[in-house]
Design an enzyme around this catalytic site. Structure first.
Site, PDB file in Angstrom:
ATOM      1  CE  LYS A  30      -2.814  -2.509  -0.744  1.00  0.00           C
ATOM      2  NZ  LYS A  30      -3.487  -2.649  -1.789  1.00  0.00           N
ATOM      3  CG  HIS A  52      -5.144  -1.881   3.520  1.00  0.00           C
ATOM      4  ND1 HIS A  52      -5.173  -1.069   2.304  1.00  0.00           N
ATOM      5  CD2 HIS A  52      -4.287  -0.316   4.697  1.00  0.00           C
ATOM      6  CE1 HIS A  52      -4.837   0.434   2.228  1.00  0.00           C
ATOM      7  NE2 HIS A  52      -4.079   0.244   3.751  1.00  0.00           N
ATOM      8  CG  ASN A  53      -6.916  -2.414  -0.807  1.00  0.00           C
ATOM      9  OD1 ASN A  53      -5.551  -2.025  -0.580  1.00  0.00           O
ATOM     10  ND2 ASN A  53      -7.126  -2.769  -1.921  1.00  0.00           N
ATOM     11  CB  SER A 105      -0.840  -0.039   1.398  1.00  0.00           C
ATOM     12  OG  SER A 105      -2.148   1.048   1.404  1.00  0.00           O
ATOM     13  CD  GLU A 107      -7.956   2.435  -0.168  1.00  0.00           C
ATOM     14  OE1 GLU A 107      -8.590   2.177  -1.503  1.00  0.00           O
ATOM     15  OE2 GLU A 107      -6.665   1.925   0.035  1.00  0.00           O
TER      16      GLU A 107
END
Length: 291
Positions: free
Chosen positions: A164, A167-168, A112, A171
């Site tokens: 990840k 995480h996205n 990221s 987001e």
């Protein structure tokens, strides 16, 4: 150390530069010959002494699979392949097994940082055996932000891309919240300067964040986002996050709603999606659709 890097696009090209600035040697391959140091995977492998580390930064799915298949025939026992793209975590186990059959190690790494990573460093989440991770550690250290944080050995193979992915998903929900708030402020007659309200939130508030900073950047460039169409693409990881939540019976109402909001953006010109599109362009250089 010496590293082979496959894929020199927006992320890969900046990563090559950051790694070189840390004093390492990078031999890069890209289908665009103007970007490449080697002009085939075979030439790339031939330029590196063993044991080799090859970092793959190509789109998830078929491009990653074909690259790993070709590397499996070119590399030797003791070499390591790192998948730093946005592959689905379920693909990592298959790639690890394919390479392990030839004595080649595998590490998956969620990255990221977008187009700002060259300057600020990249947040790294990696999965794999400690022995293979250790062979890549100097590169992780070169890419991560300065200080003690910004990189984590998340667990076994697949853990890096799973982290990840989550995480996205987070987001997605954060961007959606900023976008909804922005649209509501824009609708109220008594509010006369939405951009400066967003700017005021950058200091002292509980909702300050880098995404908020990027929202202000976008509004400085186009105060009411009039130049953008309210359309936002999804990269796939939001969908995978929701699917994983269903598989594990974990409720994700905010992340799921933010994903569905992007689907709704494809039906009409959504004001909220102008902000989502602007934010994606700010942090990742993702394409936007103009009116």
């Amino acid at each position: 150390m010496e590293l082979g890097l496959v894929g020199l696009g927006k992320m890969g090209g900046n990563m090559r530069e950051r790694i070189r600035r840390a004093g390492h040697t990078v031999v890069g391959y890209d289908r665009n010959p103007d970007l490449a140091d080697a002009h085939s995977l075979e030439e790339l492998v031939g330029k590196l002494p063993g044991p080799r580390v090859i970092w793959v930064m190509v789109p998830a799915g078929a491009p990653t699979q074909s690259t790993i298949d070709e590397l499996a025939e070119l590399l030797e026992p003791g070499d390591v392949v790192v998948d730093g793209g946005n592959s689905r975590w379920t693909d990592d186990e298959r790639h690890a097994e394919e390479l392990a059959a030839k004595g080649i190690g595998f590490v998956d790494c969620g990255v990221s940082g977008g187009v700002w990573g060259l300057q600020n460093g990249y947040a790294l989440m990696y999965g794999g055996d400690a022995e293979n991770v250790a062979k890549v550690q100097p590169i992780f250290d070169a890419l991560k932000p300065e200080g003690d944080r910004g990189a984590v050995h998340a667990g076994k193979v697949g853990a890096g891309h799973f982290a990840k992915m989550v995480h996205n998903g987070i987001e997605y929900a954060m961007m959606q919240a900023y976008a909804e708030g922005w649209e509501l402020l824009e609708k109220v007659d008594s509010v006369t300067d939405v951009r400066e309200i967003f700017r005021s939130w950058q200091e002292g508030t509980v909702i300050r964040s880098w995404l908020l900073d990027l929202a202000v950047n976008a509004l400085d460039e186009d105060e009411h986002l009039d130049k953008l169409r309210g359309y936002a693409q999804d990269s796939g990881e939001g969908r995978w996050t929701v699917e994983a939540a269903i598989d594990h019976a974990v409720p994700l109402p905010a992340i799921t709603a933010s994903l569905f909001a992007r689907f709704a953006s494809r039906q009409d010109d959504s004001p909220q999606m102008k902000m989502i599109a602007a934010l994606r362009n700010q942090f990742g250089g993702h394409a936007v659709e103009k009116k």
